[in-house]
Design a protein around this motif. Structure first.
Motif, mmCIF file in Angstrom:
data_model
loop_
_atom_site.group_PDB
_atom_site.id
_atom_site.type_symbol
_atom_site.label_atom_id
_atom_site.label_comp_id
_atom_site.label_asym_id
_atom_site.label_seq_id
_atom_site.Cartn_x
_atom_site.Cartn_y
_atom_site.Cartn_z
ATOM 1 N N GLY A 150 0.820 -1.052 0.111
ATOM 2 C CA GLY A 150 -0.141 -0.086 0.020
ATOM 3 C C GLY A 150 0.881 1.264 -0.048
ATOM 4 N N ILE A 151 1.893 1.156 0.790
ATOM 5 C CA ILE A 151 2.826 2.338 0.865
ATOM 6 C C ILE A 151 3.436 2.486 -0.645
ATOM 7 N N GLY A 152 3.862 1.635 -1.182
ATOM 8 C CA GLY A 152 4.333 1.453 -2.598
ATOM 9 C C GLY A 152 3.319 2.205 -3.516
ATOM 10 N N GLY A 153 2.359 1.884 -3.556
ATOM 11 C CA GLY A 153 1.391 2.194 -4.432
ATOM 12 C C GLY A 153 0.831 3.636 -4.139
ATOM 13 N N ALA A 154 0.825 4.177 -2.874
ATOM 14 C CA ALA A 154 0.581 5.513 -2.633
ATOM 15 C C ALA A 154 1.669 6.326 -2.931
ATOM 16 N N LEU A 155 2.889 5.849 -2.882
ATOM 17 C CA LEU A 155 4.116 6.814 -3.240
ATOM 18 C C LEU A 155 4.008 7.109 -4.803
ATOM 19 N N ALA A 156 3.674 5.811 -5.581
ATOM 20 C CA ALA A 156 3.442 5.844 -6.805
ATOM 21 C C ALA A 156 2.522 6.993 -7.352
ATOM 22 N N LEU A 157 1.496 7.102 -6.492
ATOM 23 C CA LEU A 157 0.327 7.835 -6.930
ATOM 24 C C LEU A 157 0.285 9.237 -6.374
ATOM 25 N N THR A 158 1.292 9.629 -5.641
ATOM 26 C CA THR A 158 1.368 10.983 -5.030
ATOM 27 C C THR A 158 1.778 11.989 -6.065
ATOM 28 N N ARG A 159 2.295 11.721 -7.371
ATOM 29 C CA ARG A 159 2.375 12.820 -8.120
ATOM 30 C C ARG A 159 1.010 13.398 -8.425
ATOM 31 N N LEU A 160 0.027 12.677 -8.785
ATOM 32 C CA LEU A 160 -1.320 12.937 -8.875
ATOM 33 C C LEU A 160 -1.899 13.993 -7.889
ATOM 34 N N LEU A 161 -1.712 13.550 -6.895
ATOM 35 C CA LEU A 161 -2.329 14.597 -5.562
ATOM 36 C C LEU A 161 -1.510 15.859 -5.212
ATOM 37 N N ILE A 188 0.419 20.354 3.354
ATOM 38 C CA ILE A 188 1.042 18.817 3.625
ATOM 39 C C ILE A 188 1.789 18.243 2.373
ATOM 40 N N LYS A 189 2.821 17.772 2.697
ATOM 41 C CA LYS A 189 3.533 17.210 1.292
ATOM 42 C C LYS A 189 2.604 15.876 1.203
ATOM 43 N N ALA A 190 2.814 15.449 -0.096
ATOM 44 C CA ALA A 190 2.026 14.334 -0.509
ATOM 45 C C ALA A 190 2.833 13.039 -0.035
ATOM 46 N N THR A 191 4.063 13.045 0.511
ATOM 47 C CA THR A 191 4.884 12.099 1.198
ATOM 48 C C THR A 191 5.079 12.412 2.435
#
Length: 176
Positions: A116-127, A134-137
């Motif tokens: 889940g963290i890996g997927g979330a980090l991959a999608l942070t550029r979208l948000l 707050i930073k996306a990461t």
């Protein structure tokens, strides 16, 4: 366009600013007077509303995920009642049953959290452009949600495991 910095309520100085502008140039119209807060709200208000909605939906999704995780793990433990009965009949203590089930659940949960963290980090550029203050990461968010899911998983395994460990081995072996 004219911006004036004031101490206090900026709209209370509107008539004084209008008078000064007209004193310099009588033909210069003075209209659409607004505070900086109103201008920022007008330009960012819809985006802020979208982010509040997104945050609400994300909270609801996290709640559904937690409830689903609890239900799935509870069901999995209940399905293993016969196995737990056999282990108890062969001499396993309640603590052994608890640690066996909790260990498996924690291992699977940690794998899920890492994915889940890996997927979330991959999608942070979208948000990234949609987030405020707050930073996306943000590490606190990632750690907090990860700890929440691990705690829910441990509780989800502990409660049914405790119930299953209390069952008489002969009764547990009769269930099909």
């Amino acid at each position: 366009m004219l911006a004036v910095r004031t101490d206090g309520n900026p709209l209370s100085f509107a008539s004084a600013v209008r008078a000064q502008v007209l004193a310099i140039d009588r033909d210069q119209p003075v209209s659409a007077i607004a505070s900086m807060a109103e201008l920022v709200e007008a330009s960012e208000g819809q985006l802020r509303l979208m982010m509040k909605l997104l945050g609400t939906f994300a909270g609801a999704a996290a709640l559904l995920a937690v409830v689903g995780l609890y239900g799935l793990i509870s069901y999995s433990v209940v399905q293993r009642t016969k196995e737990i009965g056999i282990r108890r009949a062969l001499g396993a203590q309640r603590n052994d049953i608890h640690s066996l089930l909790a260990g498996e659940v924690v291992r699977l949960t940690l794998i899920g959290v890492l994915l889940g963290i890996g997927g979330a980090l991959a999608l942070t550029r979208l948000l990234n452009e949609l987030l405020f203050r707050i930073k996306a990461t943000d590490p606190a968010t990632f750690v907090g949600i990860s700890i929440l899911f691990v705690l829910v998983a441990v509780l989800a395994s502990y409660i049914p495991a405790r119930r299953a460990a209390k069952v008489d081995p002969m009764v547990a072996l009769r269930y099909e």
